[in-house]
Enzyme design. Structure first.
Site, PDB file in Angstrom:
ATOM      1  N   LYS A  74       0.642  -0.903  -0.250  1.00 47.97           N
ATOM      2  CA  LYS A  74      -0.029  -0.145   0.015  1.00 47.97           C
ATOM      3  C   LYS A  74       0.874   1.553   0.471  1.00 47.97           C
ATOM      4  O   LYS A  74       0.061   2.484  -0.800  1.00 47.97           O
ATOM      5  CB  LYS A  74      -1.094   0.100   1.677  1.00 47.97           C
ATOM      6  CG  LYS A  74      -2.143  -1.556   1.115  1.00 47.97           C
ATOM      7  CD  LYS A  74      -3.288  -0.832   0.230  1.00 47.97           C
ATOM      8  CE  LYS A  74      -3.920  -1.409   1.162  1.00 47.97           C
ATOM      9  NZ  LYS A  74      -6.066  -1.770  -0.215  1.00 47.97           N
ATOM     10  N   SER A 330       1.472  -9.662  -0.294  1.00 47.07           N
ATOM     11  CA  SER A 330       1.284  -8.450   0.294  1.00 47.07           C
ATOM     12  C   SER A 330       1.809  -7.320   1.354  1.00 47.07           C
ATOM     13  O   SER A 330       2.271  -6.219   1.074  1.00 47.07           O
ATOM     14  CB  SER A 330       0.640  -7.929  -0.337  1.00 47.07           C
ATOM     15  OG  SER A 330      -0.929  -9.031  -0.588  1.00 47.07           O
TER      16      SER A 330
END
Lengths: 345, 345
Positions: A74, A330
Site C-alpha cells: 500500500k 503483500s
C-alpha cells in the site's frame, strides 16, 4: 497522468474476445509512477525457496511486499498519490479510509512528507495497524464496520477541512502505484532467468491485482494473472462468474482482515474482468497453513491477507507443476496472537 | 586461496598497537569467494525501518541474512567450500558438525551439487534444523552436547569414508564465504547513500563476525565492528578482556541455540582480537524483545541467535544516536513454540 489511457492492444490476453476496453490506468502511468516513487520505496526482493520449489515441482518466486515500508504494498500507491499533491493540498492534509494497511501506508508517507493525515479505520482492525497509524502521527477515527459508512465519514472531514481524500483502490494514481509491483516482478524474474507462467496476488478492492495485471500483461501478454480471495469475501470470483459486480453477504467473517470489502471497485473491476485468468478462493485454514509455510520456508512474517496467494497454491487451486509461478505476499502486519495461532495450528 | 594472506596495513583500526598480524583470510579471498558464490546465494536486502530509526534516533540498516538460502548466512561459507571440491572429493562426500544452521546450509549446498553429506548435530538442536537437514537428504548423526566430542565423531567418519570435513568456522574458505556478507553491506550501504559508523554481527565460533570485520574494515577502516553474544556464551567478550581464548562454563543455558560454542575459534579469534571494537553481551529477555521487534517492525522471522545484534541495540549496549548502524540478522530457523513465546512475552 492522463485520466483515461488506452492499454496497448497487444497487451491483452489473446483469449479476450470483447473489444479492447479503456481502463483508468495504462502501462505508461505505472512506469511514470515507478520513476516517481523509486527512491521512496523498498525494491522488495523476489525470493526463491528450494523447499517450496520441491514441494510444488515448480519454480515458485515470492515478491516479498511484506518487506515494504509500513509492511505492505500500500505504501507504493499512497506514495504515488501524495507525491503529486501541490503545496496548498499538502498544507490542507489528507484523509484516508482503510481496513489497516492503507492507513499505515498513507500515515507513513504523510509523515515523511510533513502532511497532516486523518485516518478512518474499522474499530475491529488489528491493534498493530491502529497503533501503527497513531505512531505515524495520524489522527485515527474508528468506525463500526457493520453500521457506519466510511466513505461518508471521509467526505465529511474532507468537506470541513479541505483535506484531499486518498482512496484505498478506486483512484488511478493508487492503482498505478500498486502496479509498480508488477513492473518489478517482470524485471526481477528476467534477472533471475525465469519465464513467468502465472502471478497470484490477493484481492480486496482490487487495486493491487489490477495494477499488477496491467503491468505484467502489458509486458508479457501470455502470463496468467490470478486474484486470491478468502471465502466469505470472494466478491471478485462471483463477479467474474456473473459478469457484473456482486456484493459480499453482510456479517461475513474471515481472518483476512485486509481483504474485507463489500463489492469490487469501480475502476478496478473492469480491469480485473478483462485481464485476470480467474480468482482463487481459500479457507481460513488454508491461509493459516500458508502463514506457517512462509514462516518456515521463507522466514517472512506474512499477515493473513498477504498469505492468500500461497494458500491458493498449497490448496491446489491451480496446477503449478513444471511452471514458474510468482506469488505476491503483500503484507506483514499481524497481531501476535493471530500469528502464533497460525504457527501452532 | 592463499593459506595465509596479509591484510592491508591501512585496513586495521588505528587504535591497534600490536604489529600487523597475519590472518588466515584477506580481502582478496573474500572478493574471490563472492565471485565464486554470487550466482548461488541470495543477495539479501539491506532493509531500513522508519520506526527503528525513530526509536534509536539513528539510521539502522538491517542485513537480512535470515532470507538467505537455508535461512542463515552459513550457506555462503558452505557454498564457497563445496564449490572448490574436486570430482573425487565430491564423490566421497562431506561431513559437517553443527548446532544447526551450518548443518542446514551444508546439506542444502551438498544436495544442490549432488554431494553426499553426513551431518553431526546435537540431540537438543531445534527440530526445525534437524528435520531440515534430513529433508535435504543428509544422513544426520545426533550427539550429546555435554558428553560427546563432535569433532572426534566427524574425524571418525572422514577416516572411514574419505569424506571431506566442512568445519563450521575454523576454515579459511568458510570465513571468506561468511565475509561476503560484509562486502555486500559496504556495497549496499553505499548505494543507499549511507556512511556506516558501526556493524554488529552475532558471534559463536566467530566466522561471521571475523569475515565481516575483515571485509568491512579492509574497505572502511574507521567502521567499528562489534560481536554480539548471549550471556553464558560470552567467551569472546571474556577472551577480548583477558587477551587470550577463554572457555564457557559447562552446562550454561541460552535460548540462542546457534551461538553455543565452548571457546573462540583458532583462526577466528586472532582476527576478532585485532579488528573488533568489542563484544556486546545480551540476556535471553533482550533477545526475545529483539525477535519481537524484528517481527513487528521488519516483518522478518529471526531466530534467537540471529536477533542478538538488535537485542544489543535495544538493550543500549552501544549508543547509536546520530549514527548509522548496520545489524546483521543472521538466521531465521526457529521452532514455532520458541518464536510464539518471544512474540507473546
Amino acid at each position: 497522468m492522463a485520466a483515461q489511457c488506452r492499454i496497448q492492444p497487444g497487451a491483452l490476453v489473446s483469449a479476450v474476445t470483447q473489444p479492447t476496453p479503456t481502463f483508468a490506468v495504462g502501462l505508461g502511468d505505472i512506469q511514470q509512477a515507478h520513476e516517481r516513487i523509486r527512491d521512496h520505496i523498498v525494491r522488495t526482493p523476489l525470493l526463491e525457496s528450494a523447499t517450496l520449489n520441491d514441494l510444488f515441482g515448480a519454480r515458485i518466486l515470492v515478491k516479498a511486499e511484506c518487506l515494504q515500508h509500513a509492511g505492505a504494498f500500500k505504501y507504493r500507491g499512497a506514495c504515488n498519490r501524495l507525491l503529486q499533491l501541490d503545496e496548498a493540498q499538502r498544507r490542507a492534509g489528507v484523509v484516508a479510509f482503510s481496513s489497516g494497511n492503507h492507513a499505515l501506508a498513507t500515515s507513513a508517507v504523510a509523515r515523511k512528507l510533513g502532511i497532516p493525515a486523518s485516518i478512518i479505520m474499522p474499530a475491529d482492525a488489528p491493534r498493530a495497524k491502529i497503533e501503527g497509524a497513531r505512531a505515524n502521527g495520524a489522527e485515527v477515527i474508528l468506525y463500526d464496520r457493520q453500521k457506519d459508512d466510511r466513505e461518508a465519514i471521509g467526505a465529511e472531514i474532507a468537506g470541513r477541512t479541505g483535506a484531499v481524500i486518498v482512496p484505498p483502490y478506486d483512484d488511478p494514481h493508487i492503482m498505478a502505484g500498486q502496479g509498480t509491483v508488477g513492473l518489478e516482478i517482470v524485471e526481477q524474474a528476467d534477472a533471475a532467468g525465469a519465464r513467468i507462467d502465472a502471478v497470484i496476488a490477493a484481492c480486496s478492492g482490487g487495486g493491487l491485482v489490477a495494477g499488477v495485471a496491467l503491468a505484467v500483461k502489458s509486458l508479457q501478454p501470455d502470463v496468467a494473472v490470478y486474484a486470491g480471495e478468502p471465502a466469505g469475501f470472494d466478491e471478485l470470483a462471483r463477479s467474474l462468474a456473473s459478469g457484473q459486480p456482486e456484493s459480499n453477504a453482510p456479517g461475513a467473517q474471515s481472518i483476512c482482515d485486509a481483504l474485507q470489502v463489500v463489492r469490487p471497485g469501480k475502476l478496478t473491476f473492469p480491469v480485473n474482468q478483462h485481464l485476470l485468468a480467474g480468482s482463487l478462493v481459500v479457507s481460513d485454514d488454508d491461509t493459516r497453513r500458508a502463514m506457517k509455510a512462509a514462516y518456515q520456508h521463507l522466514r517472512l512474517v506474512v499477515e493473513p491477507g498477504g498469505a492468500v496467494p500461497l494458500a491458493a497454491l498449497l490448496a491446489g487451486r491451480i496446477e503449478a507443476r513444471g511452471k514458474t509461478v510468482v506469488l505476491v505476499l503483500s503484507g506483514g502486519n499481524v497481531d501476535p496472537a493471530v500469528y502464533s495461532d497460525a504457527l501452532n495450528s
